[in-house]
Write an enzyme that holds these catalytic residues in place. Structure first.
Site, short mmCIF file in Angstrom:
data_model
loop_
_atom_site.label_atom_id
_atom_site.label_comp_id
_atom_site.label_asym_id
_atom_site.label_seq_id
_atom_site.Cartn_x
_atom_site.Cartn_y
_atom_site.Cartn_z
N ASP A 116 -45.20 57.04 -37.23
CA ASP A 116 -44.79 55.16 -37.52
C ASP A 116 -45.51 54.90 -35.99
OD1 ASP A 116 -42.90 57.37 -35.85
OD2 ASP A 116 -42.12 55.25 -34.76
N GLU B 246 -39.76 57.92 -34.18
CA GLU B 246 -40.47 58.07 -33.07
C GLU B 246 -40.45 57.05 -32.27
OE1 GLU B 246 -41.86 60.23 -29.56
OE2 GLU B 246 -42.57 58.95 -31.08
#
Ligand SMILES: [Zn+2]
Length: 384
Positions: free
Chosen positions: A74, A140
């Protein structure tokens, strides 16, 4: 199966995987790893109040030692795409650099790990002398509740055990080979709340101004260092980030004042010892006046992977390729290493972090080639 880190990184950058979107990034990794003989799991985690997030765990080999390569696909949002010289999800290569959101944080490093593993396996008959896993999260950069923390629990419940981990966060301030992270400070947030009694500003004796007390408490809390640091850590530090009274008038003494703060702490402290220290200092400065501290829950404890054979192995691989001896550091913010450390020793090494989260995030293609070579040497030494 190609093992070109530049092409892999470009393909990953073209997947618009802003948290919590998968964006095709995990599918790309799945196809590369399953083609190389890995068993791949895609796992979605949920939590009330948070977005569902997809994660990936892939393993090849069944014996030990078991080396885990960890990371996140991400990325943070690109902001206004019109401000980018090269569009954030096009994967343009220009002037010797690959541009795109996630180029250094941290799709570039994932591409380098993939390329290194493909090459290592090709040179060793397609199987490692042990086990290699990829532990890749899509959560994250967000609140990180449906990512690595749950993926590790999920893997442990399946009976997975890990010996060592390399996390690919961008760790180098200026040049590849600058810095390995062997630990991270803890992080703790709190709000100091001082209550008094409101009144007319011209009659302070009839009121109890909380601003006087909060200023005294803040000064006392900041006056002395929290500790002197330790062998591998800077001194712990408390920073006030906001002071709020919210008073729109000029002639009323307010009833309450608040100050928010964050503490980055080292291995001289625990969350409990810090709370005691700050509350003791605040209590002495309050001189019996009313105050309290609201502490937010924190899952960011301090940790240190002690220098030893594994840290040495990674450092040597870096020195072999870059000709430079990396500094062993614990600086910077927290990372998913704070979760991994509960399962196995973890070190972090990735690309140069100068452009992470910025407009025109980019990585020199030479750095991708060099980082893939470093990871390859880590694998060769680890299983050698
Ligand atoms: Zn990152």
């Amino acid at each position: 199966m190609h093992s070109d880190p530049i092409a892999l990184a470009r393909d990953l950058l073209r997947c618009p995987s802003v948290t919590p979107q998968e964006g095709g990034a995990l599918s790309l990794i799945e196809s590369v790893l399953s083609g190389a003989g890995f068993t791949v799991h895609r796992v979605v985690f949920s939590q009330p109040g948070a977005d569902d997030v997809e994660n990936l765990y892939a393993r090849i080999g069944s014996a030990g030692p078991h080396l885990v390569l960890a990371g996140h696909t991400d990325v943070v949002p690109p902001g206004d795409e019109a401000n980018w010289r090269h569009r954030p999800f096009d994967g343009d290569i220009a002037d010797g650099a690959l541009f795109g959101r996630g180029a250094v944080d941290m799709k570039g490093a994932i591409a380098c790990k993939l390329a290194a593993v493909l090459d290592h396996l090709a040179a060793n008959g397609g199987r490692p002398k042990g086990s290699i896993s990829f532990l890749i999260t899509g959560d994250e950069e967000g609140i990180a509740v449906n990512g690595t923390v749950k993926l590790l629990k999920w893997a442990a419940a399946r009976g997975e055990t890990f010996d060592h981990c390399v996390l690919g966060e961008p760790t180098n301030p200026a040049r590849l080979g600058d810095m390995v992270k062997i630990g991270r400070r803890g992080s703790l947030n709190g709000t100091l709340i001082v209550t008094g009694a409101s009144g007319h500003v011209a009659y302070p004796a009839l009121a109890d101004n909380p601003v006087r007390r909060i200023v005294a408490i803040m000064a006392a809390v900041m006056a002395e260092p929290l500790d002197a640091g330790s062998a591998h850590f800077d001194p712990s530090n408390l920073e006030f980030t906001s002071v709020d009274v919210g008073n729109r008038t000029v002639n009323v003494i307010p009833a309450e004042a608040r100050a928010r703060f964050n503490i980055r702490f080292n291995d001289q402290h625990t969350q409990a010892s810090l709370k005691t220290l700050v509350e003791t200092r605040a209590g002495a400065a309050a001189r019996g006046g009313s105050f309290r501290i609201a502490w937010e829950p924190s899952n960011a404890d301090v940790f240190l992977t002690k220098p030893g054979p594994f840290v040495e192995l990674v450092s040597c691989a870096i020195a072999d390729v870059t000709g430079r001896q990396p500094e062993l550091s614990t600086t910077g913010g927290t990372s998913d290493a704070r979760f991994i450390k509960d399962y196995c020793p973890v070190v972090e090494f990735g690309l140069v972090n100068a452009t992470m989260h910025k407009i025109d995030e980019n990585v020199p293609t030479d750095d991708l080639v060099a980082l893939a070579a470093i990871y390859r040497r880590v694998l060769d030494r680890y299983f050698g």
